[in-house]
Each structure stands twice: as structure tokens, then as C-alpha cells.
Write an enzyme that holds these catalytic residues in place. Structure first.
Site, mmCIF file in Angstrom:
data_model
loop_
_atom_site.group_PDB
_atom_site.id
_atom_site.type_symbol
_atom_site.label_atom_id
_atom_site.label_comp_id
_atom_site.label_asym_id
_atom_site.label_seq_id
_atom_site.Cartn_x
_atom_site.Cartn_y
_atom_site.Cartn_z
ATOM 1 C CG HIS A 27 -5.582 1.795 5.486
ATOM 2 N ND1 HIS A 27 -5.254 2.379 6.029
ATOM 3 C CD2 HIS A 27 -5.004 0.423 5.188
ATOM 4 C CE1 HIS A 27 -3.936 2.606 6.551
ATOM 5 N NE2 HIS A 27 -3.785 1.153 5.999
ATOM 6 C CE LYS A 38 -0.651 3.219 5.113
ATOM 7 N NZ LYS A 38 -0.363 2.980 6.374
ATOM 8 C CD GLU A 41 -3.864 -2.552 6.720
ATOM 9 O OE1 GLU A 41 -2.809 -2.612 6.333
ATOM 10 O OE2 GLU A 41 -4.024 -1.610 7.144
ATOM 11 C CD GLU A 66 -2.928 5.027 6.918
ATOM 12 O OE1 GLU A 66 -3.163 5.244 5.898
ATOM 13 O OE2 GLU A 66 -1.446 4.710 7.470
ATOM 14 C CB SER A 114 5.130 -2.599 12.144
ATOM 15 O OG SER A 114 4.675 -0.945 12.221
ATOM 16 C CG ASN A 122 -1.781 1.131 1.568
ATOM 17 O OD1 ASN A 122 -1.579 2.499 0.735
ATOM 18 N ND2 ASN A 122 -2.843 1.354 2.924
ATOM 19 N N GLY A 172 1.898 2.129 11.273
ATOM 20 C CA GLY A 172 3.141 3.082 10.901
ATOM 21 C C GLY A 172 4.056 3.389 12.127
HETATM 22 P P1 13P Z 1 3.196 0.465 7.976
HETATM 23 O O1 13P Z 1 3.208 -1.090 7.178
HETATM 24 O O2 13P Z 1 3.468 1.731 7.097
HETATM 25 O O3 13P Z 1 2.583 0.110 9.586
HETATM 26 O O4 13P Z 1 0.993 0.208 7.208
HETATM 27 C C1 13P Z 1 0.717 -0.595 7.092
HETATM 28 C C2 13P Z 1 -0.320 -0.269 6.362
HETATM 29 O O5 13P Z 1 -1.143 0.467 6.433
HETATM 30 C C3 13P Z 1 -0.756 -1.128 5.317
HETATM 31 O O6 13P Z 1 -1.892 -1.341 4.684
#
Ligand code: 13P
Length: 256
Positions: free
Chosen positions: A97, A13, A167, A99, A213, A11, A173
Site C-alpha cells: 500500500h 486502515k 491506487e 502508505e 477515493s 481497507n 484520501g
Molecule cells: P480512500 O478510499 O480513502 O481514498 O483510500 C483508498 C485506499 O488507500 C485503499 O487502500
């Protein structure tokens, strides 16, 4: 026993200009043929979908979008429909997601419509679920995940067009991943719930990815758990070497 082929999804982002994206994909393509038996997906931003489709044409890398609007078409300035996403050559769309849920306020009702729009367009929805730290600390992890699954999946959603991603919000993150045991516990729960929502055979064929992560250093441990069928990778997928290392860990996945 059903053998689920691992899926490693990146992803991106809101990262990578077109030049960055081209560089990243060409580095991935240099290393990817050394690794067999794993499905690989990149999820660039909308503006990079058409050019990335060209970059990956004829290779085994698949492409997904990070979001979709639920309506077929209409006066929704700034939005993108499932059919438009399909036009770019995408096969997958990430829906729900954390976010999108927490920063953009997407509700279960909305996410249910989005998953249906994706599936109806003949695409695969990567439907994300996961609890916040508060939820976990107050013992509500299973309640939250249960609701997120039950509110969105079920009637009208072909399970063959669904991948679930667990997740945990506290792991995204933050550099703090769920331990393999913590993740496995929730994945096993999700598979059980998929069995109730659909049926056990379907549940055992559905891929459940872990995200939060994931890095080269922890990928092998996570991916060796029985119900962890791949990863949804954020930060580490922006570095070709790290993403390739995670793909290699999936190829070496040995589930006891
Ligand atoms: P990170 O791997 O940066 O923690 O992000 C995970 C994520 O949100 C994947 O969709």
C-alpha cells in the site's frame, strides 16, 4: 473471454475500535445478502482480526490483513508473520500500500519478500501499485507502475494468489478519484504487463482493483470499465451504507 468475479475490498486502515468494528460488520451483514455475485473482503487492523473472524463466520464476507512481516518467525518485535495472519482466518493480505511505501519506507525488495511470504503461506496478496502526482505530472506513470510490477511479481509468485490494486497516490484520501478513463488506461497497461510477466491467459484471469477515493457516487462509472474488476476502498468502507452501495455497484457491473 474470462469472466472475472468482482471483488470489493475495504481497507479499514487504522480505524475502528472493537466496538466500532462489531457495529460496522453487523450493519454490513444486514445488507449484504441483497447483493449477489460479488466477493466482499474486509481488512481490519491486526487486533480486530480474531474477533472479526467470529463476527463473519458462516457469512460470505472474507477477511484480509493490512500488512505482514516477510520472515517466517524470529526476533522481530512488534511484527506479525503470514502464518499468524492465516491463523486468524484471513485469506488475503494487502502488500505495498502506498502508505507502507511512503510513510514506512518499504522498498520493492522488501515488498517482493512480503508477497512471497503471503503466497507461500497459501494466502492471496493484494499487491498495490500506483504513481504519485509528481510522477503523473512528469509523464512517468507507466514507468513507475511497470517497475513496481516487475520488481515484485514473476518467478516464485503464483499468479493465482495475486490480486493487483492500482491506487494512484494522488487519489488516496484526497476525494479526487482517477476518472474511469484514466484508471482504465492504467489497468489495461497492468494487464498487458501481467501478460509479459506471466502469460496472456493468466493476465486475463487476474483481478485488478482500483483504489483511491472510491465512493457510492463514482463506483458505477469506475466499475463499468473493462479492466476494472473491483475496488479497494478506504474512507467509504467505514460507513456500512456506503460500502454496501459500492458492492451493489459492482453487482450491477456491466462491461460492454
Ligand atoms: P480512500 O478510499 O480513502 O481514498 O483510500 C483508498 C485506499 O488507500 C485503499 O487502500
Amino acid at each position: 473471454m474470462t469472466v472475472r468475479r468482482p471483488l470489493i475490498a475495504g481497507n479499514w486502515k487504522m480505524h475502528n475500535t472493537l466496538a466500532d468494528a462489531r457495529q460496522l460488520v453487523s450493519a454490513l451483514l444486514e445488507g449484504i445478502d441483497r447483493v449477489k455475485g460479488v466477493d466482499v473482503l474486509i481488512c481490519p487492523s491486526f487486533t480486530n482480526l480474531f474477533p472479526m473472524a467470529k463476527s463473519i463466520a458462516g457469512t460470505r464476507i472474507m477477511m484480509g490483513a493490512q500488512n505482514v512481516h516477510e520472515a517466517e518467525k524470529g526476533a522481530f518485535t512488534g511484527e506479525i508473520s503470514a502464518a499468524m495472519i492465516k491463523d486468524t482466518g484471513c485469506t488475503h493480505v494487502i502488500v505495498g500500500h502506498s502508505e507502507r511505501r511512503h510513510v514506512f519506507g518499504e522498498t520493492s525488495d522488501r515488498l517482493g519478500k512480503k508477497v512471497r511470504a503471503v503466497v507461500d503461506a497459501g494466502l492471496i496478496a493484494i499487491y498495490c501499485v500506483g504513481e504519485t502526482l509528481d510522477d503523473r505530472d512528469s509523464g512517468r506513470t507507466y514507468d513507475i507502475v511497470d517497475r513496481q510490477l516487475g520488481d515484485v511479481l514473476g518467478e516464485g509468485v503464483d499468479p493465482e494468489r495475486v490480486v493487483v490494486a492500482y491506487e494512484p497516490v494522488w487519489a488516496i484520501g484526497t476525494g479526487v478519484n482517477a476518472t474511469p478513463e484514466q484508471a482504465q488506461e492504467v489497468h489495461e497497461f497492468i494487464r498487458g504487463r501481467l501478460g509479459d510477466i506471466y502469460d496472456p491467459k493468466t493476465a486475463s484471469a487476474t483481478r485488478i482493483l482500483y483504489g483511491g477515493s472510491v465512493k457510492p457516487a463514482n463506483a458505477a462509472g469506475l466499475l463499468s470499465e473493462a479492466d476494472i474488476d473491483g475496488a479497494l476502498v478506504g474512507g467509504a468502507c467505514l460507513v456500512a451504507e456506503d460500502f454496501l452501495a459500492i458492492i451493489s455497484a459492482a453487482a450491477a457491473r456491466v462491461v460492454a
